[in-house]
Scaffold this active site. Structure first.
Site, PDB file in Angstrom:
ATOM      1  N   TYR A 186       0.812  -1.159  -0.075  1.00 21.55           N
ATOM      2  CA  TYR A 186      -0.067  -0.021   0.013  1.00 21.55           C
ATOM      3  C   TYR A 186       0.912   1.266   0.145  1.00 21.55           C
ATOM      4  O   TYR A 186       0.666   2.240  -0.711  1.00 21.55           O
ATOM      5  CB  TYR A 186      -0.856  -0.064   1.126  1.00 21.55           C
ATOM      6  CG  TYR A 186      -1.942   1.082   1.403  1.00 21.55           C
ATOM      7  CD1 TYR A 186      -3.059   0.971   0.476  1.00 21.55           C
ATOM      8  CD2 TYR A 186      -1.733   2.434   2.063  1.00 21.55           C
ATOM      9  CE1 TYR A 186      -4.006   2.124   0.492  1.00 21.55           C
ATOM     10  CE2 TYR A 186      -2.528   3.426   1.814  1.00 21.55           C
ATOM     11  CZ  TYR A 186      -3.777   3.236   1.256  1.00 21.55           C
ATOM     12  OH  TYR A 186      -4.532   4.301   1.207  1.00 21.55           O
ATOM     13  N   LYS A 190       1.259   4.000  -3.215  1.00 28.99           N
ATOM     14  CA  LYS A 190       0.759   5.110  -3.124  1.00 28.99           C
ATOM     15  C   LYS A 190       1.915   6.365  -3.116  1.00 28.99           C
ATOM     16  O   LYS A 190       1.549   7.486  -3.674  1.00 28.99           O
ATOM     17  CB  LYS A 190       0.153   5.298  -1.627  1.00 28.99           C
ATOM     18  CG  LYS A 190      -1.340   4.610  -1.619  1.00 28.99           C
ATOM     19  CD  LYS A 190      -2.453   5.292  -2.455  1.00 28.99           C
ATOM     20  CE  LYS A 190      -3.644   4.453  -2.386  1.00 28.99           C
ATOM     21  NZ  LYS A 190      -4.607   5.145  -3.470  1.00 28.99           N
TER      22      LYS A 190
END
Length: 275
Positions: A186, A190
Site C-alpha cells: 500500500y 501510494k
C-alpha cells in the site's frame, strides 16, 4: 481593472468529471461534491449496476447528468471502453479524479506480515493502485490532449505514501471486526502515485492539463475505538478525518481556482505530516 468573481472560479458548470472508485466511502462523497459544484459526473467502479443506481440517485438529487460505468481499471480494454462511453454520452472529459484503489478480496493475504507477503498479492494490488492509475491517466490524458482545451487530473494518494505507518497504533486495532495493519504494498503503491503525478504534470503542461495529487490522512470508516484513539493521538488536530472534509480540496484542484497549480501534493491529514 477587471473584476474577478472568486466564487465563479470554483464553478464546475458544464464540465464532465470522471471519478474512478466512485462507489467507495470517499468516492461517493467526491462524486456528490463535484455534482454540487455543477459538474456532470461519471461514476466508474467494478459494480456497474450499483454505479448506475448511484448515478440515478445523483441526477434526482441535483438535476444534472450522471453516468455509471462498470470498469476494471487494471484492464486496458475496460479503460478504453469506459472512455469511449463517456465521450459518446458527454462529448468530452474535463476532469479526472483517478481515485480507484484496492485492498484485495483476500484480506488474510493483504494484511500478511511483510516477511510472508506473496508476490502474487503484491502484483494484484499494484495492478489496481498503480497500473490502474497509469492506464486511466493515459487514456483520459490522451482524450484531453485531443480535445485541446486542457483539463485537470487529480490522483488520490495516502499519507502512508509519504510516511511510514506507526505500527504501534495497530495494537488491538480492528477494522470491521478484523485485525489490521498497513502493508508495504500500500505504501509503495501510494508513493508511486506521487511520482507519476509529477511526471505527468511536466509532461502535459504545454497541453494545459494540470495534474496534482490529493493525499489523504486516515478517515473514520468502521475502525474500532482502540484504533481511533491510537491514530488520533498521532494527529495535531486530535482526531481522524471525516469523509466530507476531503471534498473541498478536490473541488479546488478540479476547478479554475487552482489554474496555476500543477505537480503538487495537497495533503489533508489533520497535521500528521507536520511532526
Amino acid at each position: 481593472m477587471t473584476k474577478t468573481s472568486y466564487r465563479e472560479l470554483f464553478s464546475l458548470e458544464n464540465k464532465t468529471a470522471v471519478v474512478t472508485g466512485g462507489l467507495g466511502i470517499l468516492g461517493k462523497r467526491f462524486c456528490t461534491g463535484l455534482m454540487e459544484f455543477g459538474a456532470n459526473v461519471v461514476i466508474v467502479d467494478l459494480d456497474g449496476e450499483k454505479a448506475k443506481a448511484f448515478a440515478q440517485e445523483l441526477m434526482e438529487g441535483y438535476q444534472r447528468k450522471a453516468l455509471g460505468i462498470a470498469c476494471d481499471v487494471s484492464s486496458p480494454q475496460n479503460v478504453k471502453t469506459m472512455v469511449i462511453k463517456v465521450i459518446e454520452e458527454f462529448g468530452e472529459i474535463n476532469i479526472l479524479h483517478n481515485n480507484a484503489a484496492s485492498k484485495s478480496a483476500d484480506l488474510s493475504a493483504f494484511f500478511a506480515p511483510f516477511e510472508e507477503y506473496s508476490l502474487k498479492e503484491w502484483r494484484k494490488i499494484m495492478s489496481v493502485n498503480l497500473d490502474g492509475m497509469f492506464l486511466v491517466a493515459q487514456a483520459v490524458g490522451a482524450q484531453m490532449t485531443q480535445q485541446g482545451k486542457g483539463g485537470s487530473i487529480i490522483q488520490t494518494s495516502s499519507i502512508y505514501g509519504m510516511l511510514a505507518p506507526d505500527h504501534r497504533i495497530y495494537e488491538e486495532s480492528f477494522y470491521l471486526g478484523r485485525k489490521i495493519n498497513t502493508p508495504a504494498v500500500y505504501t509503495a503503491s501510494k508513493a508511486a502515485v506521487m511520482g507519476l503525478t509529477k511526471y505527468l504534470a511536466a509532461y502535459w503542461a504545454d497541453k494545459k492539463i494540470r495534474v496534482n495529487t490529493l493525499t489523504l490522512g486516515g478517515n473514520e470508516s468502521g475502525q474500532n475505538d482502540t484504533f481511533r484513539k491510537n491514530y488520533s493521538a498521532r494527529i495535531p488536530l486530535g482526531r481522524m478525518g471525516q469523509p466530507e472534509e476531503m471534498v473541498a480540496a478536490l473541488i479546488f484542484l478540479a476547478s479554475e481556482a487552482s489554474s496555476y497549480v500543477t505537480g503538487q501534493n495537497i495533503v489533508v491529514d489533520g497535521g500528521l505530516s507536520a511532526w
